[in-house]
Enzyme design. Sequence first.
Site, mmCIF file in Angstrom:
data_model
loop_
_atom_site.group_PDB
_atom_site.id
_atom_site.type_symbol
_atom_site.label_atom_id
_atom_site.label_comp_id
_atom_site.label_asym_id
_atom_site.label_seq_id
_atom_site.Cartn_x
_atom_site.Cartn_y
_atom_site.Cartn_z
ATOM 1 N N CYS A 24 45.754 -11.300 98.330
ATOM 2 C CA CYS A 24 47.086 -10.441 97.961
ATOM 3 C C CYS A 24 46.719 -9.057 99.007
ATOM 4 O O CYS A 24 45.621 -8.745 99.359
ATOM 5 C CB CYS A 24 46.897 -9.930 96.746
ATOM 6 S SG CYS A 24 48.241 -8.932 96.071
ATOM 7 N N ASP A 27 46.928 -6.239 98.106
ATOM 8 C CA ASP A 27 46.557 -4.974 97.204
ATOM 9 C C ASP A 27 45.055 -4.517 98.064
ATOM 10 O O ASP A 27 44.367 -5.198 98.383
ATOM 11 C CB ASP A 27 46.233 -5.313 95.863
ATOM 12 C CG ASP A 27 46.010 -4.451 94.823
ATOM 13 O OD1 ASP A 27 45.196 -3.719 95.026
ATOM 14 O OD2 ASP A 27 46.730 -4.262 93.885
ATOM 15 N N ARG A 60 42.897 -2.784 96.774
ATOM 16 C CA ARG A 60 41.739 -2.593 95.817
ATOM 17 C C ARG A 60 40.975 -4.157 96.053
ATOM 18 O O ARG A 60 39.893 -4.285 95.435
ATOM 19 C CB ARG A 60 42.054 -2.363 94.415
ATOM 20 C CG ARG A 60 42.647 -1.239 94.030
ATOM 21 C CD ARG A 60 43.379 -0.997 92.914
ATOM 22 N NE ARG A 60 44.547 -2.156 93.010
ATOM 23 C CZ ARG A 60 45.404 -2.291 91.558
ATOM 24 N NH1 ARG A 60 44.800 -1.677 90.379
ATOM 25 N NH2 ARG A 60 46.183 -3.238 91.483
ATOM 26 N N HIS A 88 44.414 -11.790 91.830
ATOM 27 C CA HIS A 88 43.745 -10.769 91.401
ATOM 28 C C HIS A 88 44.454 -10.409 89.978
ATOM 29 O O HIS A 88 45.658 -10.361 90.026
ATOM 30 C CB HIS A 88 43.418 -9.631 91.911
ATOM 31 C CG HIS A 88 44.362 -8.680 92.213
ATOM 32 N ND1 HIS A 88 44.845 -7.833 91.563
ATOM 33 C CD2 HIS A 88 45.241 -8.944 93.494
ATOM 34 C CE1 HIS A 88 45.978 -7.153 92.064
ATOM 35 N NE2 HIS A 88 46.331 -7.663 93.216
ATOM 36 N N CYS A 148 47.806 -7.696 89.169
ATOM 37 C CA CYS A 148 48.594 -8.142 90.150
ATOM 38 C C CYS A 148 49.984 -7.619 90.192
ATOM 39 O O CYS A 148 50.908 -8.033 89.503
ATOM 40 C CB CYS A 148 48.467 -9.357 90.904
ATOM 41 S SG CYS A 148 49.582 -9.477 92.333
#
Length: 219
Positions: free
Chosen positions: A40, A42, A44, A96, A99
Amino acid sequence: MLSDLFDHNVRWADGKRREDPDYFKRLSALQSPEYLWIGCSDSRVPANVITGLEPGEVFVHRNVANLVHRGDLNLLSVLEFAVETLEVKHIIVCGHYGCGGIRAAVDGDRHGIIDHWLQPVRDVADRHAGELAGIADPEKQQNLLCELSIKAQVESLSRTPILRSAWKRGKSLAIHGWVYGLKDGLLRDLDCGCGKSHGAPGCEEITAAAPAGREGQDD
C-alpha cells in the site's frame, strides 16, 4: 521546510559512509533482490523498514490499498521486470490493518476518482457480504475485508500471463499474501500463497483451471 530533507539526507549519507565506507559503491553496483513487494502507498508501511531489509534487497511497487488491477501497465511493467530481469523468487502482496483505502471503498461516501480504483475491494465485499455482516465490530469487519482483499489480489496476480508463462517455463517463483499491523508492527502470513518453492498448491494449477476469458478481467 524542504531544506530540512536535504540536511537529513546529508547526515544520513555521512553516517552510512562512516559505518561502511563501501556502502554506496556496493549498493550502486548491483540490484539483485529476491523479493518483489506489492504494498500500500500508506507512508506508515515502508517495506525495507518493517522487514529489516537493505535497499537493493527488495523491489517495491506500491499503490492505494495494494491492488492488482490486471490492466495496470505500471504494475505489469514492474512485475515483468522483477520476474524476467531481476528473477525474484518471492512476490509478497502486503496490505495493512487500518487501511484508508479499504475503509473508503465501503463507507458509502463519494471520494472522486479513487472510487474507480477501489472497485475490486467493493467486489470482494459483495462476494463475502454474509461473512462480513456477521461481524458487529466495525474495526474487526474492516480487518477481515483487508485480509479477504489481499487473498483476492494474490489470486488475481496468479492469473496474469506474466506469471503463468514463468511457471510454465519452470521458474521457481512463489506468491505470498501478508498483512501488517499498524498497532503492533508485526507481519502476518495469511497462508494464501502459492507457486513453486512455496510448498502450497501450485499457482500453476490454479491458473490452469481458470475459466476461459478471465485473464483480461479485474477482480
